[in-house]
Design a protein around this motif. Structure first.
Motif, PDB file in Angstrom:
ATOM      1  N   ALA A  82       0.828  -1.205   0.000  1.00  0.00           N
ATOM      2  CA  ALA A  82       0.000   0.000   0.000  1.00  0.00           C
ATOM      3  C   ALA A  82       0.861   1.252   0.000  1.00  0.00           C
ATOM      4  O   ALA A  82       0.549   2.236  -0.699  1.00  0.00           O
ATOM      5  CB  ALA A  82      -0.928  -0.005   1.209  1.00  0.00           C
ATOM      6  N   ASP A  83       1.945   1.245   0.774  1.00  0.00           N
ATOM      7  CA  ASP A  83       2.835   2.409   0.824  1.00  0.00           C
ATOM      8  C   ASP A  83       3.661   2.540  -0.453  1.00  0.00           C
ATOM      9  O   ASP A  83       3.951   3.648  -0.904  1.00  0.00           O
ATOM     10  CB  ASP A  83       3.784   2.294   2.029  1.00  0.00           C
ATOM     11  N   ARG A  84       4.049   1.414  -1.045  1.00  0.00           N
ATOM     12  CA  ARG A  84       4.959   1.438  -2.198  1.00  0.00           C
ATOM     13  C   ARG A  84       4.238   1.735  -3.504  1.00  0.00           C
ATOM     14  O   ARG A  84       4.687   2.549  -4.320  1.00  0.00           O
ATOM     15  CB  ARG A  84       5.665   0.073  -2.296  1.00  0.00           C
ATOM     16  N   PHE A  85       3.104   1.085  -3.745  1.00  0.00           N
ATOM     17  CA  PHE A  85       2.447   1.185  -5.051  1.00  0.00           C
ATOM     18  C   PHE A  85       1.215   2.084  -5.056  1.00  0.00           C
ATOM     19  O   PHE A  85       0.653   2.358  -6.112  1.00  0.00           O
ATOM     20  CB  PHE A  85       2.056  -0.212  -5.546  1.00  0.00           C
ATOM     21  N   GLY A  86       0.793   2.529  -3.895  1.00  0.00           N
ATOM     22  CA  GLY A  86      -0.385   3.390  -3.819  1.00  0.00           C
ATOM     23  C   GLY A  86      -1.590   2.648  -3.279  1.00  0.00           C
ATOM     24  O   GLY A  86      -1.873   1.519  -3.681  1.00  0.00           O
ATOM     25  N   LYS A  87      -2.276   3.275  -2.349  1.00  0.00           N
ATOM     26  CA  LYS A  87      -3.387   2.620  -1.662  1.00  0.00           C
ATOM     27  C   LYS A  87      -4.539   2.314  -2.608  1.00  0.00           C
ATOM     28  O   LYS A  87      -5.141   1.247  -2.547  1.00  0.00           O
ATOM     29  CB  LYS A  87      -3.841   3.508  -0.502  1.00  0.00           C
ATOM     30  N   LYS A  88      -4.871   3.266  -3.481  1.00  0.00           N
ATOM     31  CA  LYS A  88      -5.992   3.062  -4.402  1.00  0.00           C
ATOM     32  C   LYS A  88      -5.708   1.907  -5.372  1.00  0.00           C
ATOM     33  O   LYS A  88      -6.572   1.056  -5.632  1.00  0.00           O
ATOM     34  CB  LYS A  88      -6.244   4.356  -5.174  1.00  0.00           C
TER      35      LYS A  88
END
Length: 403
Positions: A82-88
């Motif tokens: 979630a932090d690396r690739f984006g939560k959405k």
């Protein structure tokens, strides 16, 4: 060693103060669909496996817990992803995977196939629930952290209250396949809602200048959240004893009417207190709310150990709502406030990992205790676990900086 408060909690001055934004509301609804999918199936899966594949109670229990195993494995990567690739992006991918996985319950024609579906479903659920929690936390105003977290947790509370009841109604009046199709539909609704979530501009600006996180052991067990995680492991263990053995206890003691209302009382009690406890935590700090939850949960377990009437079980349900239903969102607010804003996913995932371990170990450890001593002794032992958790919190965590 006390948990330290986050120092960058107001790093983005452009963040609005409104709580019920479109992103918050849509995230709340997506979270509700994920938890409904979980609670639709967790309460009936063991029985379904035993009836469909003529397996033992132990094997049936494994079919139920395979979901938790998949979810726990996913915690190793969920926060980092979630932090690396984006939560959405992570939310969208794994809500979609969960929807696909739920389709395969219907054609699964053997125990290995069913367990495989459960593992994949649990894996996707874990990543999706972590991502949506992290996304919603990023749009909650810092000064309303506990209040917003508490309102967000109502989605899982409603799923806890109504998911099992709906599932039992469907399999009694229709078929397991009908329940599976309802689960598919619920996941599909969550997928459609996810498509409409838009990240606020202040999050996009913050993410543009942020270094991408690299996976490490600290993204699995964030040091700032490890202690509150250990605390929640004990709380999760106690909660597992309630949700796993409530029906067996009720049937043995002819208290099924009370058990049927247990989670309704749970949801109502938590719903009422959500209007107060989050604000209290934001204004006066974590300790008053955590202590209130611990006392309520301990009383619930003591009452369960002594229950002889249906109303005892209903009151215990309300106290459990005031207990576990208070402690869990309060701990989530603590976890988020303890990590930098670019590590919210890892912080939440760490907390969920420890809680999942407690919930996953509960049926195994407590099943042995129930077989040896009975339900009443088990509930009494869990009350003792809550007392020990209270001592741990008092000694180790209560000095956390008040916000």
């Amino acid at each position: 060693m006390a948990v330290t408060a986050r120092t960058d909690i107001k790093a983005h001055s452009s963040q609005p103060t409104a709580l019920f934004t479109p992103a918050f509301i849509l995230g709340w609804l997506v979270n509700l669909t994920q938890y409904l999918g979980f609670y639709f199936l967790i309460t009936v899966m063991a029985l379904y496996a035993m009836e469909s594949f003529a397996v033992s109670e132990t094997a049936g229990g494994f079919a139920a817990s395979a979901f938790v195993i998949g979810a726990t494995v996913a915690r190793i990567f969920a926060g980092w992803a979630a932090d690396r690739f984006g939560k959405k992006k992570i939310l969208l991918i794994f809500v979609a995977l969960g929807t696909i996985a739920s389709l395969f319950y219907i054609p699964a024609a053997s125990m290995p196939a069913l367990i495989a579906v459960r593992l994949v479903h649990g894996f996707s659920y874990s990543l999706a629930s972590t991502a949506v929690m992290a996304l919603v936390q990023s749009v909650i105003p810092a000064e309303r952290r506990a209040e917003g977290t508490g309102y967000f947790a109502l989605g899982s509370t409603l799923a806890t209250a109504f998911g099992p009841a709906i599932a039992l109604f469907v399999i009694e009046d229709f078929t397991y396949n009908m329940l599976f199709w309802i689960t598919v539909g619920t996941n599909l609704v969550g997928l459609v809602l996810t498509l409409f979530i838009r990240k606020p501009e202040f999050i996009k600006i913050a993410e543009q200048g942020r270094m991408k996180a690299t996976w490490s052991i600290k993204t699995v067990v964030h040091p700032a959240v490890a202690l509150i995680g250990l605390f929640m492991l004990a709380i999760g263990l106690a909660y597992a004893g309630v949700i796993t053995f409530l029906n067996g206890f009720a049937q043995e003691n002819e208290l099924t009417a009370g058990a049927g209302l247990f989670f309704i009382a749970y949801a109502v009690a938590m719903l009422v207190m959500r209007f107060f406890l989050g604000r209290i935590q934001d204004k006066h700090g974590d300790n008053p709310v955590i202590y209130f939850g611990l006392i309520s949960f301990a009383l619930a377990l003591v009452l369960m150990s002594l229950a002889t009437e249906d109303w005892h079980v209903v009151v215990a349900g309300a106290l459990t709502g005031l207990g576990y239903g208070t402690i869990m969102p309060a701990a989530q607010a603590i976890a988020v406030s303890s990590v930098p804003s670019n590590q919210v996913g890892s912080g939440i995932s760490t907390l969920f990992l420890f809680t999942d371990i407690g919930v996953g170990l509960g049926p195994i450890l407590l099943g042995t205790l129930v077989a040896a001593t009975g339900y009443s002794v088990m509930f009494g032992a869990l009350a003792a676990v809550i007392v020990l958790a209270s001592v741990f919190y008092l000694v180790v965590l209560s000095r956390r900086a008040q916000h």
